[in-house]
Design an enzyme around this catalytic site. Sequence first.
Site, PDB file in Angstrom:
ATOM      1  CE  LYS B 105      -0.993  14.274   4.038  1.00  0.00           C
ATOM      2  NZ  LYS B 105      -1.646  13.439   4.405  1.00  0.00           N
ATOM      3  N   GLY B 194      -9.591   9.104   3.784  1.00  0.00           N
ATOM      4  CA  GLY B 194     -10.839   8.928   3.511  1.00  0.00           C
ATOM      5  C   GLY B 194     -11.381   7.203   3.676  1.00  0.00           C
ATOM      6  CG  ASN B 215      -2.234   7.568  10.304  1.00  0.00           C
ATOM      7  OD1 ASN B 215      -1.386   8.746  10.677  1.00  0.00           O
ATOM      8  ND2 ASN B 215      -2.692   6.904  11.216  1.00  0.00           N
ATOM      9  CB  SER B 216      -7.974   7.045  10.934  1.00  0.00           C
ATOM     10  OG  SER B 216      -7.702   8.624  10.767  1.00  0.00           O
TER      11      SER B 216
END
Lengths: 116, 269
Positions: B105, B194, B215-216
Amino acid sequence: MKIAILKRFFPAAAVGFFLFFGSFLFFFIHGKKKKMNKKHHKPKHQGKKMIQVSINGEPKTLKPNTTITKMLQTLGYDTAWLGVAINTAFVSKAKHDTTIIKSGDQIEILSPIAGG
Amino acid sequence: MMQKNRHTDSWQIGGKTLQSRLFVGSALYPSPAIMQEAIRTSGAEVVTVSLRRQGVNKDAGEHFWSLIRTLGIHTLPNTAGCHSAKEAITIAEMSRELFETHWIKLEVIGDQYNLQPDPYETVEAARALVEAGFEVFPYTTDDLVVAKKLVDAGCRILMPWGSPIGSGKGLANPYNLKAIREAFPDLPLIIDAGIGKPSHAVMAMELGYDGILLNSAVALAQEPAMMAQAFAAAVEAGRLGYQAGAMQEREFASPSTPTIGVPFWQQKN
């Protein structure tokens, strides 16, 4: 008259004279001693002068002719899950045994971490 | 049963066949155990990882990596934290050896405030990495021209952002994302960064994107494993919705119940 003045101030002048030149003499001898001490210690490191490097941004000293494998061992790192870059260039594991670290090298040792 | 087959349709990316269209990160979870549980619940078959300077705890890296390996899914290493093509290439090469994958990535940051990728450095690194045999997953903005340059550089996958990393703002510019989808109908496209809520993932999938990387949104949820399940459902729902083909939007109301035989209705005049 002139002699009288000289006689009168002689003790003070003598003290001043000794303080002034005496200090020169003190630093001269002291300096020589220091130099002699340095000379005396030098032969101990002759032939294997330590080299200065940076490991993960920290200044470190290493023995001359240290390979990457040896450096990792010295640092107590398990070599299996570490990656090494020298001066921002990746060095593959296959070259760890043969790559010798040079003075001034910027070494990065990286390991797996969580990422997004 | 036929419907079931449709949303578990397998797909190809980077030379691998996957069932899930959700990629998840391994960072920011309250604990390693919660991370494992959340990733398992998400059904994701790809997890992102990274490399950092070896710290005081000498076993931390190995411990983390063994946790990831027990998940038994594909690893997508990132070049997070890199600010130049050169740095990213070094990290990519190191990752290929350590994580034993040619997937990378590619992330080259150009701005510290919104973590916007640097298009010039990203394209330069992408070209070099493709030449070096990597499968490059470039993290990019929703800029169509940059997307084209990345494809010209040899990328076979694109990962435009929904909005800045960790912002949870969803799709800031659906119009641009749609334009990228239309420009590259056959390229695997992943929305990376996002995404904050399951509805964002549904929207991205409805636009025809092939997958979501987040992820978050899961790691920072009150119940990460539950949110992982929600995202798995959202990605599936959005994908099915896209495949089913949505109706045309209309300006005016139109009764959905048949108008023939309406009771109490009398012809006037």
